[in-house]
Structure formats: C-alpha cells, structure tokens
Design a protein around this motif. Structure first.
Motif, PDB file in Angstrom:
ATOM      1  N   PHE A 146       2.233   3.785  -4.901  1.00  0.00           N
ATOM      2  CA  PHE A 146       1.987   5.068  -4.317  1.00  0.00           C
ATOM      3  C   PHE A 146       0.772   6.028  -4.378  1.00  0.00           C
ATOM      4  O   PHE A 146       0.801   7.038  -3.818  1.00  0.00           O
ATOM      5  N   THR A 147       0.067   5.598  -5.797  1.00  0.00           N
ATOM      6  CA  THR A 147      -0.954   6.430  -6.239  1.00  0.00           C
ATOM      7  C   THR A 147      -2.330   5.425  -6.215  1.00  0.00           C
ATOM      8  O   THR A 147      -3.019   5.735  -5.149  1.00  0.00           O
ATOM      9  N   THR A 148      -2.502   4.943  -7.328  1.00  0.00           N
ATOM     10  CA  THR A 148      -3.981   4.399  -7.585  1.00  0.00           C
ATOM     11  C   THR A 148      -4.144   3.053  -6.947  1.00  0.00           C
ATOM     12  O   THR A 148      -5.294   2.837  -6.777  1.00  0.00           O
ATOM     13  N   ALA A 149      -3.113   2.099  -6.701  1.00  0.00           N
ATOM     14  CA  ALA A 149      -3.310   0.983  -5.994  1.00  0.00           C
ATOM     15  C   ALA A 149      -2.772   0.929  -4.750  1.00  0.00           C
ATOM     16  O   ALA A 149      -2.056  -0.552  -4.578  1.00  0.00           O
ATOM     17  N   ARG A 150      -3.015   1.697  -3.833  1.00  0.00           N
ATOM     18  CA  ARG A 150      -2.274   1.357  -2.770  1.00  0.00           C
ATOM     19  C   ARG A 150      -2.919   0.366  -2.120  1.00  0.00           C
ATOM     20  O   ARG A 150      -4.302   0.042  -1.740  1.00  0.00           O
ATOM     21  N   PRO A 151      -1.858  -0.695  -1.431  1.00  0.00           N
ATOM     22  CA  PRO A 151      -2.369  -1.780  -0.621  1.00  0.00           C
ATOM     23  C   PRO A 151      -2.667  -1.504   0.841  1.00  0.00           C
ATOM     24  O   PRO A 151      -2.382  -0.399   1.324  1.00  0.00           O
ATOM     25  N   ASP A 152      -3.426  -2.369   1.256  1.00  0.00           N
ATOM     26  CA  ASP A 152      -3.929  -2.085   2.803  1.00  0.00           C
ATOM     27  C   ASP A 152      -2.800  -1.835   3.705  1.00  0.00           C
ATOM     28  O   ASP A 152      -2.496  -0.960   4.252  1.00  0.00           O
ATOM     29  N   ALA A 153      -1.788  -2.919   3.500  1.00  0.00           N
ATOM     30  CA  ALA A 153      -0.304  -2.691   3.931  1.00  0.00           C
ATOM     31  C   ALA A 153       0.484  -2.285   3.028  1.00  0.00           C
ATOM     32  O   ALA A 153       1.030  -3.513   2.245  1.00  0.00           O
ATOM     33  N   PHE A 154       1.428  -1.293   3.065  1.00  0.00           N
ATOM     34  CA  PHE A 154       2.258  -1.010   1.898  1.00  0.00           C
ATOM     35  C   PHE A 154       3.428  -2.026   2.111  1.00  0.00           C
ATOM     36  O   PHE A 154       4.040  -2.070   3.253  1.00  0.00           O
ATOM     37  N   VAL A 155       3.729  -2.399   0.932  1.00  0.00           N
ATOM     38  CA  VAL A 155       5.066  -3.322   0.938  1.00  0.00           C
ATOM     39  C   VAL A 155       6.353  -2.521   1.292  1.00  0.00           C
ATOM     40  O   VAL A 155       6.574  -1.305   0.743  1.00  0.00           O
ATOM     41  N   ASP A 156       7.084  -2.868   2.100  1.00  0.00           N
ATOM     42  CA  ASP A 156       8.494  -2.593   2.352  1.00  0.00           C
ATOM     43  C   ASP A 156       9.377  -2.564   1.346  1.00  0.00           C
ATOM     44  O   ASP A 156      10.088  -3.441   1.195  1.00  0.00           O
ATOM     45  N   TYR A 157       9.362  -1.451   0.203  1.00  0.00           N
ATOM     46  CA  TYR A 157      10.023  -1.529  -0.593  1.00  0.00           C
ATOM     47  C   TYR A 157      11.846  -1.136  -0.442  1.00  0.00           C
ATOM     48  O   TYR A 157      12.527  -1.735  -1.172  1.00  0.00           O
ATOM     49  N   MET A 158      12.119  -0.999   0.865  1.00  0.00           N
ATOM     50  CA  MET A 158      13.529  -0.645   1.028  1.00  0.00           C
ATOM     51  C   MET A 158      14.026  -2.267   1.358  1.00  0.00           C
ATOM     52  O   MET A 158      15.333  -2.279   1.617  1.00  0.00           O
ATOM     53  N   ALA A 159      13.123  -3.200   1.597  1.00  0.00           N
ATOM     54  CA  ALA A 159      13.688  -4.470   2.194  1.00  0.00           C
ATOM     55  C   ALA A 159      14.054  -5.459   0.698  1.00  0.00           C
ATOM     56  O   ALA A 159      14.607  -6.268   0.787  1.00  0.00           O
ATOM     57  N   ASP A 160      13.348  -4.869  -0.255  1.00  0.00           N
ATOM     58  CA  ASP A 160      13.527  -5.401  -1.549  1.00  0.00           C
ATOM     59  C   ASP A 160      14.532  -4.790  -2.517  1.00  0.00           C
ATOM     60  O   ASP A 160      14.209  -3.814  -2.838  1.00  0.00           O
ATOM     61  N   PRO A 161      15.684  -5.432  -2.995  1.00  0.00           N
ATOM     62  CA  PRO A 161      16.922  -4.669  -3.480  1.00  0.00           C
ATOM     63  C   PRO A 161      16.248  -4.240  -4.895  1.00  0.00           C
ATOM     64  O   PRO A 161      16.843  -3.167  -5.396  1.00  0.00           O
ATOM     65  N   LEU A 162      15.682  -4.782  -5.542  1.00  0.00           N
ATOM     66  CA  LEU A 162      15.128  -4.474  -6.930  1.00  0.00           C
ATOM     67  C   LEU A 162      14.177  -3.142  -6.665  1.00  0.00           C
ATOM     68  O   LEU A 162      14.345  -2.232  -7.282  1.00  0.00           O
TER      69      LEU A 162
END
Length: 115
Positions: A37-53
């Motif tokens: 969310f801050t310093t290491a923003r990826p080019d395509a943000f990972v869908d954190y809602m799809a990963d239960p952890l």
C-alpha cells in the motif's frame, strides 16, 4: 468528541477470518500489505481479497483503522455543522466497506438520515 469503538460484530467477523492463521502468519501478511500500500507498490496490485490470509490480515489491521479515521472525519464535519440532516450515500463497492460502516455509525449517532 464521544469515544467510539469498532463495532463488535465487525470485530467478531474479522477474528473468525483470522482464526485459521497464526499470529506470525498474520503479522507477515500485514507487513506485506503495508509495503504494497505504501513503499513497494507493484505495477499490478495483488488482489488481497482473493487470498484468505491477506484478507484476514487486512480485516484485522487495516479495516478498523479505516473505520476510525472515517468516523473521525465525519464526526468533525458534524461538529462544525458541515453535515446536513439528510445525506444521499452511494457505495461504489471499491473496498471492504469500512468507510460505509463508519458513515452508518456516525449518521446513527447524530441522527442523520441516509438515503
């Protein structure tokens, strides 16, 4: 300003989501999300809602913070008489609802009608 607490039902929901994971796993996932969310923003943000952890880590750490921040801003607007008695609300569905839950809590507290 009156003290407000994160709603028990939301806390219980997120605790249940986090139950299968250890504190170490949740801490590491929270740290990854924070960097994303801050310093290491990826080019395509990972869908954190799809990963239960990742979802559990988000819900346990970031959701309550967003809720409280939104409550603070809305309550301050109300205190400064910047909120009308009736408000139209559109939730675009862009997140996990922390801002909408906060608006509902503040509107209920201040008897503001949301349409």
């Amino acid at each position: 300003m009156k003290a407000r607490f994160y709603p028990e039902n939301l806390e219980a929901f997120w605790r249940e989501k986090g139950r299968p994971f250890s504190d170490v796993e949740l801490e590491a996932a929270t740290e990854r999300l924070s960097r994303g969310f801050t310093t290491a923003r990826p080019d395509a943000f990972v869908d954190y809602m799809a990963d239960p952890l990742s979802l559990a880590a988000y819900g346990l750490f970031f959701h309550p913070q967003t809720f409280e921040r939104c409550c603070h801003v809305l309550s301050e607007l109300k205190r400064r008489k910047r909120l009308p008695k009736t408000i139209r609300v559109l939730d675009a569905g862009a997140g996990l609802g922390a801002a909408l839950f906060a608006a509902a809590a503040v509107f209920k507290e201040h008897t503001i009608q949301a349409l």
